[in-house]
Design an enzyme around this catalytic site. Structure first.
Site, mmCIF file in Angstrom:
data_model
loop_
_atom_site.group_PDB
_atom_site.id
_atom_site.type_symbol
_atom_site.label_atom_id
_atom_site.label_comp_id
_atom_site.label_asym_id
_atom_site.label_seq_id
_atom_site.Cartn_x
_atom_site.Cartn_y
_atom_site.Cartn_z
ATOM 1 N N SER A 567 34.675 8.770 41.618
ATOM 2 C CA SER A 567 35.214 9.334 42.892
ATOM 3 C C SER A 567 34.967 10.630 42.942
ATOM 4 C CB SER A 567 36.596 8.954 43.116
ATOM 5 O OG SER A 567 36.812 9.195 44.630
ATOM 6 N N ASP A 652 33.800 -0.138 49.657
ATOM 7 C CA ASP A 652 34.568 0.988 49.420
ATOM 8 C C ASP A 652 35.110 1.921 50.775
ATOM 9 O OD1 ASP A 652 35.963 3.493 48.301
ATOM 10 O OD2 ASP A 652 34.218 3.435 46.756
ATOM 11 N N HIS A 687 36.615 0.514 46.229
ATOM 12 C CA HIS A 687 36.955 1.593 45.611
ATOM 13 C C HIS A 687 37.248 1.356 43.978
ATOM 14 C CE1 HIS A 687 36.687 6.178 45.547
ATOM 15 N NE2 HIS A 687 37.897 6.281 44.998
#
Length: 717
Positions: A567, A652, A687
Site C-alpha cells: 500500500s 481494491d 486491498h
C-alpha cells in the site's frame, strides 16, 4: 571444494526470464493537466476502468497473470513446501480469548480445514470464565455455545467474502452484521433473531462496517458510503422492519477530507459520531436512550485532533491541543460543548507519545510510546501509577479487549519477533498476572531464535530504530541474505510482533528486519510529521540508509537484500527502486500506491481528498512539484531495476489496480536490466488480498519462493 559465495548463489537460481515473453502493453498518449497549467504525458492512462469490464484492460491483466504463471512454474515445488510449512504452524481449530459483555462471553473460533471463523457466545454463569471456555473449545465441547455467525456457511460458493463488523442489541436478542462479497469494502447490513435464527428481510447496502444499536433494541445506526468515492458521508438510522429507503438521515458530512465512524461510550450512556481528517477531529454525541439530537463536544479546528470517551460522569479526551504534540489527556463535564471546558489531567510529555487509553471504575490504562517501544501505564484513582513490564529488547505491547469497566483486571497483549501473540491479565490491586492465552504455533521453538534492536544513523544524522530477528547460530560476517520490511506513512507504526510465515525465512538463514522509518509514529508524533508532505523524502532515505548500515555491519551480503512494503509501503518500494536500485536484489510491492500525482489530482478516486494533508494537494504547484520528484510511476528511468514482484487486487478500493498495472508497463518499457518483473492480479480480491485464512498464505508462499530464488537461498530449511 567450497564454491565462492556469488557462484553458489547463481547456482541456486531456477527462474529463466527468457522462458516467457512478458506482455507488451499498448501505448495510448494521454495528457494529465493541473489547474495551474502543468501537464504530463501518461501513455497508460487507458488502463483505468472504474467498472472493471473493459476487455482490453482485463485482457492485459490476464496476460500478466499468464506470464507470471509461466515464469514462476519452476518454483512450484518451493511454493508448495513454503505453503505447507506456513499452514503447519497454524492451529487449525484455534479460538480467541473470550471476553464478557452484558452477561455473555464472546469469542471466535476456527474449525480444522476451514477458511472462515465461527463467531459464537456462551451465557455467563457459575464457573464460566475465559479459561474454562477455552478449555471447552479445545475439547470440542460446543453444547453450551450459541453460534452468532458461521462465516463458512455465508461464504459458501463465493470467491470473496468478509464480515466487517457485527453487533448484538443491548437486550442480547438481535444481531446485525455487515458483509462484503466483492472485496471493495462496500458492505451490506443484515439482521438475525438470535432466539429463532430467523434472518430478517431488512437489507441495507453501500455502507461501511460500523454498527451501533440504540437502547430501544430496534434502532440501528450506520454509516453510508458515497458510491463513487467510497467516502463515509452520512450517518443514518434504521428501524427494524421498515424499508431501508425510509431510513432517517442523522448527520451528513460536507467536507470530504473527513472520515466518519460511530460508537458507544465506555459507560454505554452515549452514541458518538467521530469525524477525523489528517489534521483535525470532531466528536458529536447523543444519549443512547434517546438519540434524537447530537451535540458537538468541541467544534473542529485545524491542527487540533481529539478523541473522547465517557465514564464516571465525565468525558476523558486525548488531544494534541495547545501544543501537545505527543498528545495529553484532559477531562470535561458530561454536557461539554467547547474546549473552554477542558481541564488538563495527564500532561503532555515531549518524550512520551500517548496512543490510547481505557477507562475503568478504579483506574485508567494508558498505551504509550517511548524510545521507539510501546508500554502500558496504569493510573490509579489514588494518584499512584505503575508500568507493565517487558522482558525483551524489541517487542510490541498494547491494550487488549477490556469490555467491562467494573473490574480490577487489565487485559493486555504482548508479542515480539520471537514470542507469539500472548494475552495477559494483570490485577492492578494485587499485582497478580496470569496468562490467558498464547498463540499456538505448532512446531515452533522460540529458543532457536534471537531478536535485537539496533539504531542506524540516517544521512541527516537522525537515529532510526531497527528490529531484527534471526535463527540462533547466525554469524554477522556479511554473507547472509536480508529481508527488510517497512511502511512509513499515516503515522502507522510497524511494531515488532510475531509473524509465523517469517519463520520459514529464518530457518533458511535469512535475517528479517523491520525498519521503523519516519512517516510512522514509533518515535512519537514528530516522527510522523517529518515523514509526510514536503518531508516525505525522509521516509525513502531512512529505508535505504538502514539497508546500507545493516550490510556495512555484516548482517547481509551486498547482493543479497530483499525489500518489501505494501500500500503506502508499496510507494516506498517504488521510490526506493527508482532512487537506489543497486542496493536491492529483489523487491516485493503489494497493492502499491505508485501513481501519486495522477491519483491525488482526481478527487473522484476513493481516499484522494481525505489525504491532501498526508501527501499534499497537487493542485498547488509547490506540492505538485515535490510529489512529482518521488512519484514512482513518474520517475521510472532507463536503468537496471531489481527483480520485482508486484501484487494487486482488481477490486481494491484503496489503491486502484491501474496504479501498479501502469507502473509495471512502464518498468517493462525502460528497465535496462535482466531481472524478472512479476505482476500478479487477484481478479476476485481487494486491498487485503483474497479472503479466508489459508488462501492468502498461498499468495505469500508464491512471493516468498520468488524472493528466496532471487536471493540464492537454499530451498530446504
Amino acid at each position: 571444494m567450497k564454491m565462492p559465495l556469488l557462484l553458489a548463489i547463481s547456482a541456486l537460481m531456477t527462474i529463466n526470464p527468457a522462458a516467457a515473453n512478458p506482455p507488451d502493453a499498448e501505448r495510448k498518449p494521454f495528457t494529465v493537466t493541473t489547474p495551474f497549467g502543468a501537464s504530463r504525458q501518461d501513455d497508460y492512462y487507458w488502463m483505468r476502468d472504474d467498472e472493471r469490464q473493459d476487455p482490453a484492460v482485463l485482457g492485459y491483466l490476464e496476460a500478466e497473470n499468464a506470464y507470471a504463471n509461466e515464469l514462476l512454474a519452476p518454483l512450484k515445488p518451493v511454493q508448495e513446501k513454503l505453503y505447507g510449512e506456513i499452514v503447519a504452524r497454524i492451529k487449525q481449530d484455534d479460538s480467541s480469548v473470550p471476553f464478557r459483555d452484558h452477561g455473555w462471553w464472546y469469542y471466535s473460533r476456527y474449525e480444522a480445514g476451514k477458511d472462515y471463523p465461527v463467531y459464537a457466545r456462551r451465557k455467563d454463569g457459575q464457573g464460566v470464565d475465559a479459561i474454562s471456555i477455552q478449555a471447552a473449545n479445545e475439547a470440542g465441547d460446543f453444547a453450551a455455545e450459541q453460534v452468532l455467525l458461521d462465516v463458512n456457511e455465508l461464504a459458501a460458493g463465493k470467491d470473496y467474502f468478509s464480515v466487517g463488523d457485527y453487533e448484538v442489541s443491548p437486550d442480547n436478542s438481535l444481531l446485525a452484521w455487515a458483509e462484503d462479497a466483492v472485496g471493495r469494502r462496500q458492505y451490506t447490513i443484515r439482521f438475525r433473531n438470535l432466539a429463532t435464527g430467523e434472518v430478517y428481510p431488512d437489507t441495507i447496502t453501500g455502507v461501511s462496517p460500523n454498527l451501533v444499536w440504540a437502547d430501544d433494541n430496534r434502532t440501528l445506526f450506520y454509516v453510508e458510503n458515497d458510491p463513487e468515492t467510497l467516502l463515509t458521508v452520512r450517518v443514518k438510522k434504521h428501524v427494524l422492519g421498515t424499508p431501508a429507503e425510509q431510513d432517517q438521515l442523522v448527520y451528513e458530512e460536507e467536507d470530504d477530507s473527513f472520515y466518519m465512524g460511530i460508537g458507544r461510550t465506555r459507560d454505554d450512556k452515549y452514541i458518538t459520531i467521530g469525524l477525523d481528517s489528517t489534521v483535525s477531529s470532531e466528536v458529536r454525541y447523543a444519549p443512547a436512550a434517546d438519540p434524537r439530537e447530537f451535540r458537538v463536544l468541541a467544534p473542529r479546528q485545524r491542527d487540533v485532533e481529539y478523541d473522547a470517551d465517557h465514564h464516571g460522569g465525565r468525558w476523558v479526551i486525548r488531544t494534541n491541543a495547545d501544543g501537545a504534540t505527543n498528545f495529553k489527556l484532559v477531562t470535561a463535564p458530561s454536557d461539554a460543548t467547547s474546549r473552554k471546558q477542558w481541564q488538563d489531567w495527564l500532561p503532555h510529555d515531549p518524550e512520551v507519545f500517548i496512543e490510547e487509553y481505557e477507562l475503568f471504575d478504579g483506574f485508567t490504562a494508558v498505551g504509550e510510546r517511548s524510545g521507539g517501544l510501546e508500554r502500558v501505564r496504569i493510573l490509579r484513582a489514588d494518584g499512584s501509577q505503575q508500568y507493565v513490564s517487558a522482558d525483551e529488547p524489541a517487542y510490541s505491547m498494547g491494550l487488549s479487549v477490556n469490555s467491562e469497566p467494573d473490574t480490577q483486571w487489565l487485559r493486555y497483549g504482548y508479542t515480539s519477533l520471537t514470542t507469539p501473540a500472548t494475552t495477559y491479565e494483570l490485577n492492578v490491586a494485587t499485582g497478580e498476572r496470569r496468562q490467558l492465552k498464547q498463540q499456538p504455533v505448532p512446531g515452533y521453538d522460540p529458543s532457536r531464535y534471537a531478536t535485537e534492536r539496533v539504531w542506524v544513523e540516517a544521512r541527516d544524522g537522525v537515529r532510526i530504530p531497527v528490529s531484527l530477528v534471526y535463527r540462533k547460530g547466525f554469524r554477522k560476517n556479511g554473507t547472509a541474505a536480508l529481508f527488510q520490511y517497512a511502511y512509513g506513512s499515516y503515522g502507522i507504526s510497524m511494531d515488532p510482533g510475531f509473524n509465523g510465515p517469517v519463520v520459514s525465512l529464518l530457518d533458511r538463514g535469512v535475517v528479517y528486519a523491520i525498519a521503523h522509518i519516519r512517516g510512522g509514529q514509533e518515535m512519537g508524533r514528530t516522527w510522523y510529521e517529518h515523514g509526510k508532505l514536503l518531508e516525505k523524502q525522509n521516509t525513502f532515505n531512512d529505508f535505504v540508509d538502514v539497508t546500507r548500515a545493516l550490510v556495512a555491519q555484516g548482517y547481509a551480503a551486498p547482493g543479497r537484500v530483499a525489500a518489501m512494503g505494501g500500500s503506502a509501503g508499496g510507494l516506498l518500494m517504488g521510490a526506493v527502486a527508482n532512487q537506489a536500485p543497486q542496493d536491492y536484489k529483489v523487491m516485493v510491492a503489494q497493492v502499491p500506491f505508485v501513481d501519486v500525482v495522477t491519483t491525488m489530482l482526481d478527487p473522484t478516486i476513493p481516499l484522494t481528498t481525505n489525504e491532501y494533508d498526508e501527501w499534499g494537494n497537487p493542485e498547488q504547484q509547490e506540492y505538485y512539484e515535490y510529489m512529482l520528484k518521488y512519484s514512482p510511476y513518474d520517475n521510472v528511468a532507463a536503468q537496471a531495476y531489481p527483480a520485482m514482484f508486484v501484487g494487486t487486487g482488481l477490486w481494491d478500493s484503496q489503491v486502484q489496480y491501474w496504479e501498479p498495472a501502469k507502473w509495471v508497463a512502464r518498468l517493462r518499457d525502460l528497465n535496462t536490466g535482466s531481472a524478472p518483473v512479476v505482476f500478479r492480479t487477484n481478479m476476485d480480491a481487494g486491498h487485503g488480498g483474497k479472503s479466508g485464512r489459508f488462501r492468502r498464505f498461498r499468495e505469500q508462499a508464491e512471493y516468498y519462493a520468488f524472493v528466496l530464488d532471487q536471493l540464492g537461498v537454499a530451498e530446504e530449511p
